[in-house]
Scaffold this motif. Sequence first.
Motif, PDB file in Angstrom:
ATOM      1  N   THR A 200       0.825  -1.218   0.000  1.00  0.00           N
ATOM      2  CA  THR A 200       0.000   0.000   0.000  1.00  0.00           C
ATOM      3  C   THR A 200       0.858   1.266   0.000  1.00  0.00           C
ATOM      4  OG1 THR A 200      -1.756   1.192   1.149  1.00  0.00           O
ATOM      5  CG2 THR A 200      -0.133   0.101   2.536  1.00  0.00           C
TER       6      THR A 200
ATOM      7  N   TYR B 256       1.570   6.401   6.281  1.00  0.00           N
ATOM      8  CA  TYR B 256       2.007   5.990   7.630  1.00  0.00           C
ATOM      9  C   TYR B 256       2.689   4.620   7.598  1.00  0.00           C
ATOM     10  CZ  TYR B 256      -1.191   9.769   8.680  1.00  0.00           C
ATOM     11  OH  TYR B 256      -1.819  10.993   8.697  1.00  0.00           O
ATOM     12  N   PHE B 257       2.276   3.789   6.639  1.00  0.00           N
ATOM     13  CA  PHE B 257       2.944   2.497   6.451  1.00  0.00           C
ATOM     14  C   PHE B 257       4.390   2.732   6.017  1.00  0.00           C
ATOM     15  CE2 PHE B 257       4.146  -0.826   3.338  1.00  0.00           C
ATOM     16  CZ  PHE B 257       4.178  -1.913   4.189  1.00  0.00           C
TER      17      PHE B 257
ATOM     18  N   ALA C  14       2.650   5.036  14.005  1.00  0.00           N
ATOM     19  CA  ALA C  14       1.964   3.785  14.347  1.00  0.00           C
ATOM     20  C   ALA C  14       1.290   3.225  13.098  1.00  0.00           C
ATOM     21  CB  ALA C  14       0.916   4.054  15.428  1.00  0.00           C
ATOM     22  N   CYS C  15       1.441   1.940  12.892  1.00  0.00           N
ATOM     23  CA  CYS C  15       0.826   1.290  11.728  1.00  0.00           C
ATOM     24  C   CYS C  15       0.711  -0.206  11.996  1.00  0.00           C
ATOM     25  CB  CYS C  15       1.668   1.556  10.482  1.00  0.00           C
ATOM     26  SG  CYS C  15       1.164   0.548   9.073  1.00  0.00           S
ATOM     27  N   ASN C  16      -0.539  -0.672  12.074  1.00  0.00           N
ATOM     28  CA  ASN C  16      -0.776  -2.093  12.356  1.00  0.00           C
ATOM     29  C   ASN C  16      -0.263  -3.016  11.259  1.00  0.00           C
ATOM     30  OD1 ASN C  16      -2.121  -1.836  14.840  1.00  0.00           O
ATOM     31  ND2 ASN C  16      -4.014  -1.250  13.791  1.00  0.00           N
TER      32      ASN C  16
ATOM     33  N   SER D  57      -2.479   5.029  12.337  1.00  0.00           N
ATOM     34  CA  SER D  57      -2.412   6.502  12.320  1.00  0.00           C
ATOM     35  C   SER D  57      -3.379   7.109  11.313  1.00  0.00           C
ATOM     36  CB  SER D  57      -1.001   6.956  11.956  1.00  0.00           C
ATOM     37  OG  SER D  57      -0.059   6.410  12.837  1.00  0.00           O
ATOM     38  N   ALA D  58      -3.797   6.323  10.321  1.00  0.00           N
ATOM     39  CA  ALA D  58      -4.594   6.887   9.218  1.00  0.00           C
ATOM     40  C   ALA D  58      -6.042   7.132   9.605  1.00  0.00           C
ATOM     41  CB  ALA D  58      -4.532   5.950   8.022  1.00  0.00           C
TER      42      ALA D  58
ATOM     43  N   LEU E 223      -7.281   6.753   1.012  1.00  0.00           N
ATOM     44  CA  LEU E 223      -7.399   5.365   1.519  1.00  0.00           C
ATOM     45  C   LEU E 223      -8.781   4.774   1.240  1.00  0.00           C
ATOM     46  CD1 LEU E 223      -5.149   5.573   4.692  1.00  0.00           C
ATOM     47  CD2 LEU E 223      -4.554   5.068   2.336  1.00  0.00           C
TER      48      LEU E 223
ATOM     49  N   GLU F 246      -8.691  -1.942  12.281  1.00  0.00           N
ATOM     50  CA  GLU F 246      -7.226  -2.034  12.366  1.00  0.00           C
ATOM     51  C   GLU F 246      -6.512  -1.401  11.173  1.00  0.00           C
ATOM     52  OE1 GLU F 246      -6.093  -3.608  15.117  1.00  0.00           O
ATOM     53  OE2 GLU F 246      -8.133  -4.153  15.703  1.00  0.00           O
ATOM     54  N   CYS F 247      -7.179  -1.322  10.029  1.00  0.00           N
ATOM     55  CA  CYS F 247      -6.479  -0.838   8.824  1.00  0.00           C
ATOM     56  C   CYS F 247      -7.480  -0.445   7.733  1.00  0.00           C
ATOM     57  CB  CYS F 247      -5.547  -1.921   8.295  1.00  0.00           C
ATOM     58  SG  CYS F 247      -4.618  -1.445   6.813  1.00  0.00           S
ATOM     59  N   ILE F 248      -7.181   0.678   7.063  1.00  0.00           N
ATOM     60  CA  ILE F 248      -8.045   1.155   5.966  1.00  0.00           C
ATOM     61  C   ILE F 248      -7.213   1.398   4.703  1.00  0.00           C
ATOM     62  CG2 ILE F 248      -9.789   2.174   7.497  1.00  0.00           C
ATOM     63  CD1 ILE F 248      -8.422   4.928   6.931  1.00  0.00           C
ATOM     64  N   ALA F 249      -6.086   0.703   4.600  1.00  0.00           N
ATOM     65  CA  ALA F 249      -5.177   0.958   3.468  1.00  0.00           C
ATOM     66  C   ALA F 249      -5.751   0.414   2.169  1.00  0.00           C
ATOM     67  CB  ALA F 249      -3.824   0.315   3.734  1.00  0.00           C
TER      68      ALA F 249
END
Length: 325
Positions: free
Chosen positions: A116, A120-121, A127-129, A138-139, A147, A155-158
């Motif tokens: 992705t 933040y990744f 912070a990035c799960n 962080s997003a 995103l 946990e994630c919206i990438a």
Amino acid sequence: MEMFTYTKAAEVPQALQAASQPQAKFIAGGTTLLDLMKLNVERPNQLVDINLLPLSQVEKLPGGGLKIGALVRNSDLAHDPTVQSDYSVLSQALLSGASAQLRNMATTGGNLLQRTRCMYFRNDAMACNKRAPGSGCSAIEGDNRTLAILGTSKECIATNPSDMNVALTALEATIHIQGAKGERAVPIGDFFLLPGSTPQRETVLEPGELITFVSLPAPKAGSKQVYLKLRDRASYEFALSSAAIVAVINGGKLDFVRVALGGVGTKPWRSFEAEKVLHGKTPDERTYREAAEAALRGAQPQSENGFKVSLAKRCITHALTLATV
Ligand SMILES: Cc1cc2nc3c(=O)[nH]c(=O)nc-3n(C[C@H](O)[C@H](O)[C@H](O)COP(=O)(O)OP(=O)(O)OC[C@H]3O[C@@H](n4cnc5c(N)ncnc54)[C@H](O)[C@@H]3O)c2cc1C
Ligand code: SF4
């Protein structure tokens, strides 16, 4: 960058052997992996260069489909005569991605597994799960304009950033994998995983497994194919919203239709909802708008990307119109 050892493999068994240790990574075109190594996001201890493997061919399959080696470069695939004539949605998607120079290096296997572009990744101070499981996202409260709005989790919206993957989803490709335990074939719809509570796991690929080739079913006779990509600038930019359409009209009705979306999903997004609305209907704008509504019904926008809901609807409606004029 941390220290790593480097092996150049000429045969598949040698590549699998070299990649059998934990933290090993294959390197193909390097256009994703090297960037992420420089950013300290990817930290392999063993790099297995697979560029010499005999996986650079595009071949017609006896049953009428196509076999695409994992090392076929994006530019070669986009300009392959069979891809241009029978699977043009794939050619259009590839040519809409990155730049000519990047497409000359990027491979089919590497494109499938590109990571992705969530900022933040790519920043190991945040912070990035996905990069550091359990550290937070962080997003969700941050900059999330680009995103995903479909398939997200707490946990994630990438977003999955690939254009090629969207076309391969509309074409119902199969991913062929080889590993220490043997070979397997996975339909693309099962290959990518939703983030759920384990966003670090993006596909069903196990550590050390190699993608050897991608196969496409026989082309749909008489199909019209369109890849439409909407983005902030006309080239060298990832999709904010894209749509891949494969459609066959018979007797004035939509007899066969596949709809896949990019730029809006956490994985390349097949819209079964849109297909259900379209199947058997007269191809007209009202039906296309209904299909687009159905496709986005489950959307969950964040603070900055609500615009993607209407953008994606317009993208689907226009792509369907282009495919059926
Ligand atoms: C500036 C820029 C703009 C871009 N714009 C776009 C765009 O608009 N659209 C788009 O779709 N893409 C875009 N890209 C992404 C580009 O398409 C990918 O970087 C490229 O396709 C990755 O292919 P690669 O061969 O270089 O992969 P690599 O970097 O070599 O590998 C990527 C990952 O895949 C793994 N891997 C590679 N091959 C295999 C295999 N056969 N089996 C198992 N694992 C494997 C590697 O270990 C690594 O984890 C852009 C990239 C850049 C740098
Ligand atoms: S959206 Fe995913 S990749 Fe981006 S910061 Fe959150 S967990 Fe990381």
